[in-house]
Design an enzyme around this catalytic site. Structure first.
Site, PDB file in Angstrom:
ATOM      1  N   ALA A 102       0.838  -1.202   0.000  1.00 40.38           N
ATOM      2  CA  ALA A 102       0.000   0.000   0.000  1.00 40.38           C
ATOM      3  C   ALA A 102       0.870   1.247   0.000  1.00 40.38           C
ATOM      4  O   ALA A 102       1.988   1.240   0.528  1.00 40.38           O
ATOM      5  CB  ALA A 102      -0.896  -0.016   1.227  1.00 40.38           C
ATOM      6  N   GLY A 147       0.860  -5.386   0.673  1.00 35.88           N
ATOM      7  CA  GLY A 147      -0.097  -5.516  -0.435  1.00 35.88           C
ATOM      8  C   GLY A 147       0.546  -6.108  -1.682  1.00 35.88           C
ATOM      9  O   GLY A 147      -0.148  -6.679  -2.519  1.00 35.88           O
ATOM     10  N   GLU A 150       0.133  -9.607  -1.105  1.00 32.63           N
ATOM     11  CA  GLU A 150      -1.303  -9.915  -1.135  1.00 32.63           C
ATOM     12  C   GLU A 150      -1.842  -9.936  -2.566  1.00 32.63           C
ATOM     13  O   GLU A 150      -2.663 -10.779  -2.910  1.00 32.63           O
ATOM     14  CB  GLU A 150      -2.064  -8.897  -0.277  1.00 32.63           C
ATOM     15  CG  GLU A 150      -1.796  -9.106   1.221  1.00 32.63           C
ATOM     16  CD  GLU A 150      -2.436  -8.042   2.093  1.00 32.63           C
ATOM     17  OE1 GLU A 150      -2.207  -6.847   1.811  1.00 32.63           O
ATOM     18  OE2 GLU A 150      -3.180  -8.390   3.028  1.00 32.63           O
ATOM     19  N   GLU A 170       3.058  -5.694   7.958  1.00 28.13           N
ATOM     20  CA  GLU A 170       2.058  -4.775   8.510  1.00 28.13           C
ATOM     21  C   GLU A 170       2.101  -4.643  10.025  1.00 28.13           C
ATOM     22  O   GLU A 170       1.888  -3.544  10.565  1.00 28.13           O
ATOM     23  CB  GLU A 170       0.643  -5.196   8.076  1.00 28.13           C
ATOM     24  CG  GLU A 170       0.311  -4.862   6.626  1.00 28.13           C
ATOM     25  CD  GLU A 170       0.773  -5.914   5.635  1.00 28.13           C
ATOM     26  OE1 GLU A 170       1.519  -6.835   6.036  1.00 28.13           O
ATOM     27  OE2 GLU A 170       0.393  -5.816   4.454  1.00 28.13           O
TER      28      GLU A 170
HETATM   29  N1  COA Z   1       4.482   3.579  -0.024  1.00 29.46           N
HETATM   30  C1  COA Z   1       4.870   4.783  -0.461  1.00 29.46           C
HETATM   31  N2  COA Z   1       6.106   5.031  -0.893  1.00 29.46           N
HETATM   32  C2  COA Z   1       6.983   4.015  -0.880  1.00 29.46           C
HETATM   33  C3  COA Z   1       6.640   2.722  -0.446  1.00 29.46           C
HETATM   34  C4  COA Z   1       5.318   2.523  -0.003  1.00 29.46           C
HETATM   35  N3  COA Z   1       4.871   1.322   0.404  1.00 29.46           N
HETATM   36  N4  COA Z   1       7.728   1.931  -0.541  1.00 29.46           N
HETATM   37  C5  COA Z   1       8.709   2.696  -1.020  1.00 29.46           C
HETATM   38  N5  COA Z   1       8.263   3.942  -1.234  1.00 29.46           N
HETATM   39  C6  COA Z   1       9.018   5.124  -1.690  1.00 29.46           C
HETATM   40  C7  COA Z   1      10.050   5.537  -0.670  1.00 29.46           C
HETATM   41  O1  COA Z   1       9.450   6.299   0.350  1.00 29.46           O
HETATM   42  C8  COA Z   1      11.011   6.314  -1.519  1.00 29.46           C
HETATM   43  O2  COA Z   1      10.484   7.586  -1.778  1.00 29.46           O
HETATM   44  P1  COA Z   1      11.446   8.888  -1.694  1.00 29.46           P
HETATM   45  O3  COA Z   1      12.352   8.739  -2.884  1.00 29.46           O
HETATM   46  O4  COA Z   1      10.473  10.006  -1.835  1.00 29.46           O
HETATM   47  O5  COA Z   1      12.157   8.815  -0.385  1.00 29.46           O
HETATM   48  C9  COA Z   1      10.984   5.533  -2.828  1.00 29.46           C
HETATM   49  O6  COA Z   1       9.788   4.762  -2.830  1.00 29.46           O
HETATM   50  C10 COA Z   1      12.146   4.579  -2.940  1.00 29.46           C
HETATM   51  O7  COA Z   1      12.168   3.770  -1.792  1.00 29.46           O
HETATM   52  P2  COA Z   1      13.493   3.045  -1.288  1.00 29.46           P
HETATM   53  O8  COA Z   1      13.211   2.405   0.007  1.00 29.46           O
HETATM   54  O9  COA Z   1      14.630   4.001  -1.362  1.00 29.46           O
HETATM   55  O10 COA Z   1      13.691   1.975  -2.459  1.00 29.46           O
HETATM   56  P3  COA Z   1      14.521   0.629  -2.426  1.00 29.46           P
HETATM   57  O11 COA Z   1      14.550   0.174  -3.846  1.00 29.46           O
HETATM   58  O12 COA Z   1      15.811   0.785  -1.709  1.00 29.46           O
HETATM   59  O13 COA Z   1      13.648  -0.413  -1.564  1.00 29.46           O
HETATM   60  C11 COA Z   1      11.603  -1.507  -0.906  1.00 29.46           C
HETATM   61  C12 COA Z   1      12.421  -0.893  -2.065  1.00 29.46           C
HETATM   62  C13 COA Z   1      10.263  -1.895  -1.510  1.00 29.46           C
HETATM   63  C14 COA Z   1      12.300  -2.778  -0.410  1.00 29.46           C
HETATM   64  C15 COA Z   1      11.446  -0.493   0.236  1.00 29.46           C
HETATM   65  O14 COA Z   1      11.046   0.747  -0.322  1.00 29.46           O
HETATM   66  C16 COA Z   1      10.448  -0.870   1.281  1.00 29.46           C
HETATM   67  O15 COA Z   1      10.735  -1.686   2.131  1.00 29.46           O
HETATM   68  N6  COA Z   1       9.239  -0.246   1.248  1.00 29.46           N
HETATM   69  C17 COA Z   1       8.228  -0.410   2.258  1.00 29.46           C
HETATM   70  C18 COA Z   1       7.492  -1.691   2.027  1.00 29.46           C
HETATM   71  C19 COA Z   1       6.431  -1.914   3.073  1.00 29.46           C
HETATM   72  O16 COA Z   1       6.653  -1.864   4.258  1.00 29.46           O
HETATM   73  N7  COA Z   1       5.206  -2.226   2.596  1.00 29.46           N
HETATM   74  C20 COA Z   1       4.119  -2.593   3.451  1.00 29.46           C
HETATM   75  C21 COA Z   1       3.021  -1.624   3.400  1.00 29.46           C
HETATM   76  S1  COA Z   1       1.779  -2.109   4.564  1.00 29.46           S
END
Ligand code: COA
Length: 296
Positions: A102, A147, A150, A170
């Protein structure tokens, strides 16, 4: 009770208009791109096709916000109207990420009521994916989190590149998986393992995910789409009504006990009996040739 949920369209409407409107609806930079590929490009007379849904929101790592979810829902509604489609592949074109779940930035701007409504929409959309009357393969390279896992669990088959990472983080955000995760993961891998992954929010790699049964195949990094296409082409050779009825039989049957499941199977089988494809299968067997199925 079974009749409405078991109805599988026998005559597939000859319309690609809805697919075109999916593209038209997308803004200048769509978050989801729908493309249709011929299943057998070296057989020009064979219309069997495969739809590829590509999540493409690199700046947010394919986080599911209102726009992407809207585009996803429109695509889901339009796909079954294309009579030539035999399978759908869901993938990402973002490096190292399938879907980051999400959109947490958008979520922060939502009221409590809006957050609840959005999560319900996510849940319903992934259920619509699971119920799509076409086989769906999730082709996963990189992170499939929250998500992102999911949505992949809404697919029928999951193929992971060796670099894929899976998790439901989550509870680390003080919430729970709310788009099917608490229901689909235990059904997929068993209650105890699912609880451990959900309570800890731990991430697992592709090899472990294959061992757990989260994915059916773990293939070399970068080859998940190739493997998914291979599976889709195997499916595309078969009678499309049979495949759709089989999906319904498994989906609906798995929700109840085996006795009800047998009744579901009977009702689904009954829908294949009057089809011309069924006779084509029998004739092709007698004539020792490949069947040509039309979805009729
Ligand atoms: N929602 C909104 N923005 C998100 C996001 C999410 N779920 N996941 C990543 N982004 C954004 C980051 O905030 C960042 O934005 P910024 O450039 O404005 O700071 C951008 O995407 C890049 O994220 P980054 O973490 O630097 O990329 P990465 O390639 O190193 O890692 C992930 C990718 C997916 C592993 C990591 O972003 C992550 O763990 N995201 C969260 C996932 C999560 O917890 N999802 C569960 C939601 S309930």
């Amino acid at each position: 009770m079974l009749a409405p949920s078991l109805s599988v369209s026998r005559s597939l409407l000859p319309s690609t208009r809805a697919l075109l409107s999916t593209r038209a609806l997308s803004s200048a930079s769509p978050d989801l791109v729908v493309s249709i590929k011929k299943a057998y490009p070296d057989e020009p007379e064979n219309p069997a096709s495969i739809a590829i849904l590509t999540m493409s929101r690199p700046a947010a790592r394919n986080a599911l916000g209102t726009q992407m979810l809207g585009e996803f829902c429109v695509a889901l509604e339009s796909l079954p109207t294309n009579p030539d489609l035999r399978a759908v592949i869901l993938q990402s074109d973002v490096e190292r990420v399938f879907c980051a779940g999400a959109d947490l930035k958008e979520r922060r701007t939502m009221s409590q009521m809006e957050a609840g409504m959005f999560v319900s929409k996510l849940r319903n959309s992934f259920t619509a994916l699971a119920n799509l009357p076409l086989p769906v393969i999730a082709s996963i390279e990189g992170a499939a989190l929250g998500g992102g896992l999911e949505i992949a669990m809404g697919a029928d088959i999951r193929v992971a590149g060796a670099n894929a990472v899976f998790g439901l983080p989550e509870t680390s955000l003080a919430i729970i998986p709310g788009a099917g995760g608490t229901q689909r993961l235990p059904r997929l891998i068993g209650e105890s393992r699912a609880k451990e992954l959900i309570f800890t929010g731990r991430r697992v790699n592709a090899e472990d995910a294959a061992g757990y049964g989260i994915v059916s195949h773990c293939v070399p990094a970068g080859t998940a789409l190739e493997k998914s296409m291979e599976i889709a082409r195997e499916i595309a050779r078969n009678g499309p009504i049979g495949v759709r009825c089989a999906k319904t039989a498994v989906n609906v049957g798995m929700q109840g006990d085996i006795t009800s499941g047998m009744e579901v199977e009977r009702a689904c089988y009954a829908q294949t009996i009057p089809t011309s494809d069924r006779m084509e299968g029998l004739n092709a067997f007698r004539e020792k040739r490949k069947p040509v199925y039309k979805g009729e």
